[in-house]
Scaffold this motif. Structure first.
Motif, short mmCIF file in Angstrom:
data_model
loop_
_atom_site.label_atom_id
_atom_site.label_comp_id
_atom_site.label_asym_id
_atom_site.label_seq_id
_atom_site.Cartn_x
_atom_site.Cartn_y
_atom_site.Cartn_z
N GLU A 187 54.41 53.33 37.13
CA GLU A 187 55.61 53.60 37.91
C GLU A 187 56.76 52.70 37.47
O GLU A 187 56.54 51.66 36.82
N THR A 234 53.96 52.42 47.05
CA THR A 234 54.15 53.66 47.80
C THR A 234 53.68 54.87 46.99
O THR A 234 52.91 55.71 47.47
N TYR A 235 54.14 54.95 45.74
CA TYR A 235 53.77 56.09 44.90
C TYR A 235 52.28 56.08 44.55
O TYR A 235 51.63 57.13 44.49
N ASP A 248 50.23 57.23 47.52
CA ASP A 248 50.34 58.68 47.65
C ASP A 248 49.44 59.39 46.65
O ASP A 248 48.75 60.36 46.99
N LYS A 249 49.42 58.89 45.41
CA LYS A 249 48.59 59.50 44.37
C LYS A 249 47.11 59.32 44.69
O LYS A 249 46.30 60.25 44.48
#
Length: 421
Positions: free
Chosen positions: A336, A342-343, A346-347
């Motif tokens: 990232e 956060t990402y 989510d993944k």
């Protein structure tokens, strides 16, 4: 480098141009607090003089098995017993062949056979010699005999070739040596017998016969994981996109080019694996239909439109199958440039992964192409607790591979403890 403090290291130098690096290596070993004695082959003295090594170590350099003065007291046996670690750097193809076949025709090979010390070699040779089946066979045999092979590295060579065969830089060898004491922990012993599948590197999506879409992945992290897993006793299959890296010793490598190629290989190899690590930077999209011939630039237009279609989500599909079968444990990577946690979280949830390794590739000197990395590990434990996390500070990718594997082994042990009989 406190792990080297007071360690008795026998530095063996064989006949390769990389012997000039051995002087710097000896100096770094001394600086780290190790006791260093040097043994040189006859050919090594053509590249660097014993006097240089004597000045750097403060110890007499041994060069001959049949030295009457030394052998009056069985000098070679004394050296073999003195050493806690035998480090051969550089290790030429000739020396590897002789050791793989148990020869003891000079002082260095005799010491290697007569000592029960830990044995480490940094191979260095022409890229064609390293790739030769005989050398690869000898490398595998040395690993089976208990040698640890560090490298070789890839890049420009003294002969003008480019490829794998360069001796690791002395600074990298010092870092690698500092990891060895930790490599005997109980958790890592559990890797023995595990089947581990790792994807690494980029994919290339063809536009026409001469152009493609790709990314900056060097494959270094995936290859470091494969090398570390093999050292810990796992049966490792490495599915690699196009990279300029040598295959780690003891690892089965499958070369692929496109995301579809990798998808097919990964699905097949993951079927009977215990751990699947998706470290490759797989292209999310491919050109809907690659041109049969090279696309020509025309003078009547300044733009070019390509129609892209989604590639299969390799790790999500393997994770979906794992949820129904119970295996393998699936680990993903998230590169990232902002909002990393956060990402990544989510993944982890969206793709149904068991664990994810996230890193910020926007940081200078970390991530793609670098030898160093920093990462955040996220996972959910078997009791259903919220996401657990572990931060890994900046370190070499070899060090990080060991830390990641430790966490993976912990997750496997936790899963086994909660599996009904």
């Amino acid at each position: 480098m406190s792990t080297l403090l007071g360690k008795r290291i026998l530095l063996g130098i064989s006949a390769g141009i990389a012997a000039y690096k051995s002087a710097h290596l000896a100096r770094l070993l001394k600086k780290a607090g190790a006791e260093v004695r040097v043994v040189m082959t006859e050919g090594a003295q053509a590249f660097i003089t014993p006097l240089t090594l004597q000045a750097l170590t403060g110890e007499a350099v041994r060069t001959s098995l049949l030295d009457p003065e030394a052998e009056a007291g069985m000098g070679h046996i004394e050296l073999a017993r003195w050493a806690e670690l035998i480090l051969v750097a550089p290790g030429t193809a000739d020396l590897m062949a002789r050791l793989a076949h148990g020869q003891a025709d000079d002082l260095l090979t005799t010491l290697c056979l007569a000592s029960q010390a830990e044995r480490v070699m940094a191979p260095a040779m022409n890229q064609a010699m390293w790739r030769h089946p005989a050398t690869q066979r000898n490398a595998r045999q040395l690993e089976l005999d208990g040698w640890r092979l560090l490298g070789p590295d890839a890049g420009d060579q003294a002969c003008g070739d480019v490829g794998p065969g360069r001796m690791l830089e002395p600074e990298s060898l010092i870092v690698e040596l500092s990891l060895f004491p930790a490599a005997t922990t109980t958790s890592r012993a559990d890797a023995s017998g595990l089947k581990v599948v790792i994807t690494a590197g980029p994919t290339r999506e063809p536009i026409d016969p001469v152009r493609y879409l790709s990314n900056h992945s060097s494959g270094k992290m995936g290859y470091a994981l494969a090398e570390a897993a093999a050292r810990l006793g796992a049966e490792v299959t490495l599915i690699s996109g196009p990279v300029n890296l040598p295959t780690p010793v003891g690892v089965t490598r499958i070369d692929v080019t496109s995301a579809l190629d990798m998808f097919e290989a990964a699905n097949h190899q993951a079927e009977n694996s215990d751990v699947f690590i998706g470290c490759a930077a797989v292209a999310d999209y491919r050109v809907a239909k690659a041109a049969e011939h090279k696309i020509k630039k025309t003078s009547d237009r300044d733009d070019l439109t390509l129609t892209l279609v989604k590639n299969p989500d390799i790790i999500a599909e393997i994770a979906a199958r794992a949820r129904s079968t119970g295996y393998p444990l699936v680990v993903g990577f998230a590169a990232e440039t902002r909002d990393v946690e956060t990402y990544a979280n989510d993944k982890l949830t969206r793709k149904g992964l068991d664990m994810i390794v996230a890193n910020d590739v926007s940081q200078d000197g970390l991530g793609f192409g670098s030898d160093h990395n920093a990462a955040l590990l996220l996972w959910r434990d078997t009791s259903g607790h919220p996401t657990q996390r572990r931060e890994l500070p900046t370190q070499t990718k070899s060090e990080m591979a060991v830390a990641i594997l430790d966490t993976i082994l912990e997750r496997l042990a936790e899963r086994q403890d909660t599996t009904p009989p």
